[in-house]
Design an enzyme around this catalytic site. Structure first.
Site, PDB file in Angstrom:
ATOM      1  N   HIS A 109      35.332  47.357  22.516  1.00  8.09           N
ATOM      2  CA  HIS A 109      34.666  48.529  21.949  1.00  8.09           C
ATOM      3  C   HIS A 109      35.245  48.801  20.557  1.00  8.09           C
ATOM      4  CE1 HIS A 109      32.403  52.214  21.938  1.00  8.09           C
ATOM      5  NE2 HIS A 109      33.465  52.827  21.456  1.00  8.09           N
ATOM      6  N   GLU A 143      32.508  53.655  34.685  1.00  2.74           N
ATOM      7  CA  GLU A 143      32.145  54.567  33.603  1.00  2.74           C
ATOM      8  C   GLU A 143      32.077  53.831  32.263  1.00  2.74           C
ATOM      9  OE1 GLU A 143      34.300  58.384  33.587  1.00  2.74           O
ATOM     10  OE2 GLU A 143      34.963  57.791  35.581  1.00  2.74           O
ATOM     11  N   LEU A 144      31.282  54.383  31.359  1.00  2.00           N
ATOM     12  CA  LEU A 144      31.077  53.745  30.058  1.00  2.00           C
ATOM     13  C   LEU A 144      32.364  53.749  29.223  1.00  2.00           C
ATOM     14  CD1 LEU A 144      28.962  52.627  27.995  1.00  2.00           C
ATOM     15  CD2 LEU A 144      28.698  54.986  27.216  1.00  2.00           C
ATOM     16  N   ASP A 145      32.763  52.586  28.717  1.00  5.34           N
ATOM     17  CA  ASP A 145      33.902  52.457  27.789  1.00  5.34           C
ATOM     18  C   ASP A 145      35.142  53.180  28.313  1.00  5.34           C
ATOM     19  OD1 ASP A 145      32.188  51.064  26.072  1.00  5.34           O
ATOM     20  OD2 ASP A 145      31.544  52.900  25.081  1.00  5.34           O
TER      21      ASP A 145
HETATM   22  C1  GRF Z   1      30.939  44.848  18.705  1.00  4.04           C
HETATM   23  O1  GRF Z   1      31.211  45.790  17.717  1.00  4.04           O
HETATM   24  C2  GRF Z   1      31.566  45.241  20.013  1.00  4.04           C
HETATM   25  O2  GRF Z   1      32.769  45.923  19.860  1.00  4.04           O
HETATM   26  C3  GRF Z   1      30.522  46.145  20.619  1.00  4.04           C
HETATM   27  O3  GRF Z   1      29.305  45.555  20.275  1.00  4.04           O
HETATM   28  C4  GRF Z   1      29.459  44.805  19.074  1.00  4.04           C
HETATM   29  C5  GRF Z   1      29.001  43.426  19.370  1.00  4.04           C
HETATM   30  O4  GRF Z   1      29.028  42.599  18.231  1.00  4.04           O
HETATM   31  N1  GRF Z   1      30.719  46.282  22.051  1.00  4.04           N
HETATM   32  P1  GRF Z   1      28.823  41.040  18.402  1.00  4.04           P
HETATM   33  O5  GRF Z   1      27.475  40.852  19.094  1.00  4.04           O
HETATM   34  O6  GRF Z   1      29.952  40.509  19.214  1.00  4.04           O
HETATM   35  O7  GRF Z   1      28.802  40.491  17.011  1.00  4.04           O
END
Ligand code: GRF
Length: 202
Positions: A109, A143-145
Site C-alpha cells: 500500500h 479488513e482493507l489495508d
Molecule cells: C501501487 O501503488 C500499490 O501500492 C497499490 O497499487 C499500486 C499498483 O501499482 N496497491 P502497480 O500495478 O504495481 O504498478
C-alpha cells in the site's frame, strides 16, 4: 521451491519488480507459478504473457465476490501457490479467501499505514500536507489495508513535490520493499505477536 501467485488489476510494476528480483536472485528459492488479473486489459497481464509466465484472466465484472474468489483460489491452488502477493489488485478479498492462505497473503500500500488507507493514498497524503509518507507491506486480513505490518519504507515529501512526483518516489520504494518483505516471509524468521511482527533471527 516456493510458488508465488500474483494478483493484479492494472499496470503491474510491483509484479515486474518481484519477477525481476526472482530472475536476479534477490529472491531465492521461489518462482512465479501464476499471475492472475480480474481485468482482461490490465497491462500487467500482458507483461506476464510476454515474460512467458502462466497468465490467467478471471473477470470479476458482474460476478458475486464469493464466486469470483472461489475461482481465483481454485487457480492458486491448482498451481500449488504457497504465497499470494497482491500487486495493485483492486478487490477486497472475502474472509473465506483470507482463511485459505493463513498469513500467506501480502499486500503493498502506498502510504505509511494506518494513515491513508484506500484509494489514491499518495494524493490523500499530499493533500493532507504530511512531511513524511512512504509505503507499507502487510499481511492481508478481512479488513482493507489492515493486517499486521511486515515492513515500511519512508519517503520525505519535498516542497517541490506534486502528487505525481511524490507517488513516483513512493513507487521506487515499493519495488524495493516488496522484495524485502517476500524474503522475510519466505525465510520464516519471524513471529507475529498480536499486530506486531518481530524478527526471531539475530
Ligand atoms: C501501487 O501503488 C500499490 O501500492 C497499490 O497499487 C499500486 C499498483 O501499482 N496497491 P502497480 O500495478 O504495481 O504498478
Amino acid at each position: 521451491m516456493h510458488s508465488l501467485g500474483i494478483l493484479l488489476s492494472g499496470r503491474g510494476s510491483n509484479f515486474v519488480a518481484i519477477a525481476d528480483s526472482i530472475d536476479a536472485g534477490r529472491i531465492r528459492d521461489a518462482r512465479i507459478a501464476v499471475v492472475i488479473s480480474n481485468k482482461a486489459d490490465a497491462p500487467g497481464i500482458t507483461i506476464a504473457r510476454q515474460r512467458g509466465l502462466n497468465a490467467v484472466v478471471i473477470p470479476s465484472k458482474g460476478q458475486a465476490r464469493e464466486e469470483h474468489d472461489c475461482e481465483v483460489v481454485g487457480a492458486l491452488k491448482n498451481n500449488a501457490v504457497d504465497l499470494v502477493c497482491l500487486a495493485g489488485y483492486m478487490r477486497l478479498l472475502s474472509p473465506w479467501f483470507v482463511r485459505q492462505f493463513p498469513r500467506r497473503i501480502l499486500n503493498i500500500h502506498p502510504s505509511l499505514l494506518p494513515a491513508f488507507p484506500g484509494l489514491e493514498a499518495q494524493e490523500q497524503a499530499f493533500a493532507y500536507g504530511v512531511k513524511i509518507s512512504g509505503c507499507t507491506v502487510h499481511f492481508v486480513d478481512e479488513e482493507l489495508d489492515h493486517g499486521p505490518i511486515i515492513l515500511q519504507k519512508m519517503v520525505q515529501v519535498l516542497d517541490s513535490d506534486d502528487e505525481h512526483t511524490l507517488a513516483a518516489r513512493i513507487l521506487e520504494q515499493e519495488h524495493i520493499a516488496y522484495t524485502e518483505a517476500i524474503n522475510i516471509v519466505l525465510d520464516g524468521g519471524f513471529q507475529v505477536d498480536g499486530r506486531r511482527l518481530k524478527k526471531t533471527w539475530k
